[in-house]
Design a protein around this motif. Structure first.
Motif, short mmCIF file in Angstrom:
data_model
loop_
_atom_site.label_atom_id
_atom_site.label_comp_id
_atom_site.label_asym_id
_atom_site.label_seq_id
_atom_site.Cartn_x
_atom_site.Cartn_y
_atom_site.Cartn_z
N GLN A 87 -80.58 -38.52 -17.45
CA GLN A 87 -81.70 -39.18 -18.12
C GLN A 87 -82.01 -40.51 -17.44
N VAL A 88 -83.29 -40.90 -17.53
CA VAL A 88 -83.72 -42.19 -17.00
C VAL A 88 -84.10 -43.08 -18.18
N PRO A 145 -80.45 -41.70 -10.73
CA PRO A 145 -81.30 -42.35 -9.73
C PRO A 145 -82.78 -42.03 -9.96
N PHE A 146 -83.59 -43.07 -9.98
CA PHE A 146 -85.01 -42.95 -10.29
C PHE A 146 -85.76 -43.96 -9.46
N THR A 147 -86.64 -43.49 -8.61
CA THR A 147 -87.43 -44.37 -7.77
C THR A 147 -88.80 -44.56 -8.41
N ARG A 196 -83.67 -38.13 -9.58
CA ARG A 196 -82.78 -37.26 -8.79
C ARG A 196 -81.50 -37.01 -9.58
N GLY A 197 -81.62 -36.07 -10.53
CA GLY A 197 -80.46 -35.66 -11.29
C GLY A 197 -79.93 -34.35 -10.72
N ALA A 198 -79.56 -33.44 -11.62
CA ALA A 198 -79.12 -32.13 -11.16
C ALA A 198 -80.24 -31.45 -10.38
N VAL A 199 -81.46 -31.74 -10.78
CA VAL A 199 -82.65 -31.30 -10.04
C VAL A 199 -83.52 -32.52 -9.80
N VAL A 200 -84.35 -32.43 -8.79
CA VAL A 200 -85.29 -33.51 -8.52
C VAL A 200 -86.58 -33.21 -9.28
#
Length: 122
Positions: free
Chosen positions: A1-2, A28-30, A102-106
């Motif tokens: 989660q973000v 991770p979150f851009t 970018r977790g288990a899936v992008v």
């Protein structure tokens, strides 16, 4: 989660300044696009300012010349510098960001923060 976490709200006298910062946490979150909205009591949420990845900015007419939105891509944060504050700027300010998570899936997400209260006393 973000999660987006806003900081910097508070009480200020009319004519004063405050700075808000929005930072992402969790996976991770851009941040691509960053936005600040606000919602005053009894009113609809409105867009205050927006900034693109390339730092192109947009402002609501009511804050032009007084507020400045900026970003730090290295720190992955979006900030809002508020000057010459007026009583009518009193509201809960929300950060919204869209970008790649970018977790288990992008995946591409749009995420809202929980809001921070800005109170301007006249």
């Amino acid at each position: 989660q973000v999660h987006l976490v806003e900081s910097g709200g508070g009480l200020v006298q009319a004519g004063g300044s405050l700075s808000l910062t929005c930072a992402a946490s969790g996976i991770p979150f851009t941040i691509n696009g960053g936005h600040w909205y606000r919602q005053a009591p009894g009113k609809q949420r409105e867009l205050v300012a927006a900034i693109t990845r390339g730092s192109t900015t947009h402002y609501a007419d009511s804050v032009k010349g007084r507020f400045t939105i900026s970003r730090d891509n290295a720190k992955n944060t979006v900030s809002l510098e508020m000057n010459s504050l007026k009583a009518e700027d009193t509201a809960v300010y929300y950060c919204k960001a869209d970008g790649e998570a970018r977790g288990a899936v992008v995946e591409y997400l749009e995420v809202w923060g929980q809001g921070t209260l800005v109170t301007v006393s006249s």
